[in-house]
Design a protein around this motif. Structure first.
Motif, PDB file in Angstrom:
ATOM      1  N   VAL A 103       0.833  -1.198   0.000  1.00  0.00           N
ATOM      2  CA  VAL A 103       0.000   0.000   0.000  1.00  0.00           C
ATOM      3  C   VAL A 103       0.870   1.252   0.000  1.00  0.00           C
ATOM      4  O   VAL A 103       0.375   2.348  -0.214  1.00  0.00           O
ATOM      5  CB  VAL A 103      -1.003   0.029   1.177  1.00  0.00           C
ATOM      6  CG1 VAL A 103      -1.968  -1.139   1.089  1.00  0.00           C
ATOM      7  CG2 VAL A 103      -0.302   0.059   2.512  1.00  0.00           C
ATOM      8  N   GLY A 104       2.173   1.087   0.243  1.00  0.00           N
ATOM      9  CA  GLY A 104       3.075   2.220   0.233  1.00  0.00           C
ATOM     10  C   GLY A 104       4.519   1.797   0.064  1.00  0.00           C
ATOM     11  O   GLY A 104       4.906   0.702   0.465  1.00  0.00           O
ATOM     12  N   LEU A 105       5.289   2.670  -0.558  1.00  0.00           N
ATOM     13  CA  LEU A 105       6.705   2.433  -0.806  1.00  0.00           C
ATOM     14  C   LEU A 105       7.418   3.778  -0.763  1.00  0.00           C
ATOM     15  O   LEU A 105       6.940   4.749  -1.346  1.00  0.00           O
ATOM     16  CB  LEU A 105       6.873   1.800  -2.198  1.00  0.00           C
ATOM     17  CG  LEU A 105       8.274   1.474  -2.678  1.00  0.00           C
ATOM     18  CD1 LEU A 105       8.851   0.299  -1.894  1.00  0.00           C
ATOM     19  CD2 LEU A 105       8.250   1.143  -4.175  1.00  0.00           C
ATOM     20  N   ALA A 106       8.527   3.838  -0.044  1.00  0.00           N
ATOM     21  CA  ALA A 106       9.378   5.040  -0.058  1.00  0.00           C
ATOM     22  C   ALA A 106      10.700   4.656  -0.681  1.00  0.00           C
ATOM     23  O   ALA A 106      11.224   3.559  -0.437  1.00  0.00           O
ATOM     24  CB  ALA A 106       9.597   5.594   1.348  1.00  0.00           C
ATOM     25  N   VAL A 107      11.248   5.540  -1.496  1.00  0.00           N
ATOM     26  CA  VAL A 107      12.492   5.271  -2.210  1.00  0.00           C
ATOM     27  C   VAL A 107      13.373   6.512  -2.131  1.00  0.00           C
ATOM     28  O   VAL A 107      12.886   7.644  -2.211  1.00  0.00           O
ATOM     29  CB  VAL A 107      12.215   4.930  -3.693  1.00  0.00           C
ATOM     30  CG1 VAL A 107      13.495   4.609  -4.430  1.00  0.00           C
ATOM     31  CG2 VAL A 107      11.232   3.794  -3.825  1.00  0.00           C
ATOM     32  N   TYR A 108      14.678   6.268  -1.995  1.00  0.00           N
ATOM     33  CA  TYR A 108      15.653   7.354  -1.996  1.00  0.00           C
ATOM     34  C   TYR A 108      16.772   6.998  -2.952  1.00  0.00           C
ATOM     35  O   TYR A 108      17.209   5.844  -3.020  1.00  0.00           O
ATOM     36  CB  TYR A 108      16.240   7.561  -0.593  1.00  0.00           C
ATOM     37  CG  TYR A 108      17.410   8.508  -0.585  1.00  0.00           C
ATOM     38  CD1 TYR A 108      17.215   9.872  -0.674  1.00  0.00           C
ATOM     39  CD2 TYR A 108      18.712   8.033  -0.509  1.00  0.00           C
ATOM     40  CE1 TYR A 108      18.283  10.754  -0.679  1.00  0.00           C
ATOM     41  CE2 TYR A 108      19.797   8.900  -0.513  1.00  0.00           C
ATOM     42  CZ  TYR A 108      19.568  10.259  -0.601  1.00  0.00           C
ATOM     43  OH  TYR A 108      20.627  11.130  -0.623  1.00  0.00           O
ATOM     44  N   GLY A 109      17.253   7.983  -3.698  1.00  0.00           N
ATOM     45  CA  GLY A 109      18.397   7.754  -4.569  1.00  0.00           C
ATOM     46  C   GLY A 109      18.563   8.886  -5.556  1.00  0.00           C
ATOM     47  O   GLY A 109      17.922   9.940  -5.429  1.00  0.00           O
ATOM     48  N   PRO A 110      19.414   8.671  -6.556  1.00  0.00           N
ATOM     49  CA  PRO A 110      19.602   9.684  -7.590  1.00  0.00           C
ATOM     50  C   PRO A 110      18.259  10.019  -8.252  1.00  0.00           C
ATOM     51  O   PRO A 110      17.422   9.126  -8.459  1.00  0.00           O
ATOM     52  CB  PRO A 110      20.549   9.011  -8.585  1.00  0.00           C
ATOM     53  CG  PRO A 110      21.244   7.949  -7.788  1.00  0.00           C
ATOM     54  CD  PRO A 110      20.248   7.483  -6.766  1.00  0.00           C
TER      55      PRO A 110
END
Length: 142
Positions: free
Chosen positions: A120-127
């Protein structure tokens, strides 16, 4: 002399929420997801805050968190792309709405295979460009 040049980031923090969540769920899921990024990725955290009376406050993310929404299929595809790019990520599954503590949350995720997670949710960090590719097909949260 102060530097008024706008700060630009070559990285992005994005949260992708499933579009069928209730408003309280959207807020809860977003809070949980972004809490997962700070400890393992210390560079996303800025300096502590201090007001004019020298009262200190905790540091927060150094850059904006962009919130998106999409269908269940969009979320599943984004999850696969985040995994294939080995980007730092946190997740929230529908099962976590029925648990009441961290131990049960982790057990609920552990009990389900990667391809069968009801995200139901996803957090992503990166370029920026990599995160943009991960969330392709999602739209900005209204």
């Amino acid at each position: 002399m102060s530097d008024d040049t706008p700060i630009r980031f070559d990285t992005k923090i994005a949260v992708l929420l499933r579009e069928d969540l209730e408003p309280w769920q959207r807020l809860n899921v977003t809070a949980f997801l972004v809490s997962g990024l700070g400890s393992p990725i210390p560079e996303v955290i800025g300096e502590p805050y201090v007001d004019a009376d020298d009262v200190q406050y905790l540091p927060m993310f150094r850059q904006p968190v962009l919130v998106f929404e999409g269908t269940k299929e969009t979320l599943t595809a984004a999850h696969r792309r985040a995994l294939s790019r080995a980007l730092p990520r946190s997740l929230f599954t529908s099962d976590l709405f029925t648990t009441g503590n961290d131990r049960d949350n982790r057990a609920a995720v552990r009990a389900v295979g990667t391809d069968d997670l009801d995200l139901v949710g996803l957090a992503v960090y990166g370029p920026k460009n990599a995160v943009d590719k991960v969330i392709k097909g999602a739209r900005m949260h209204p």
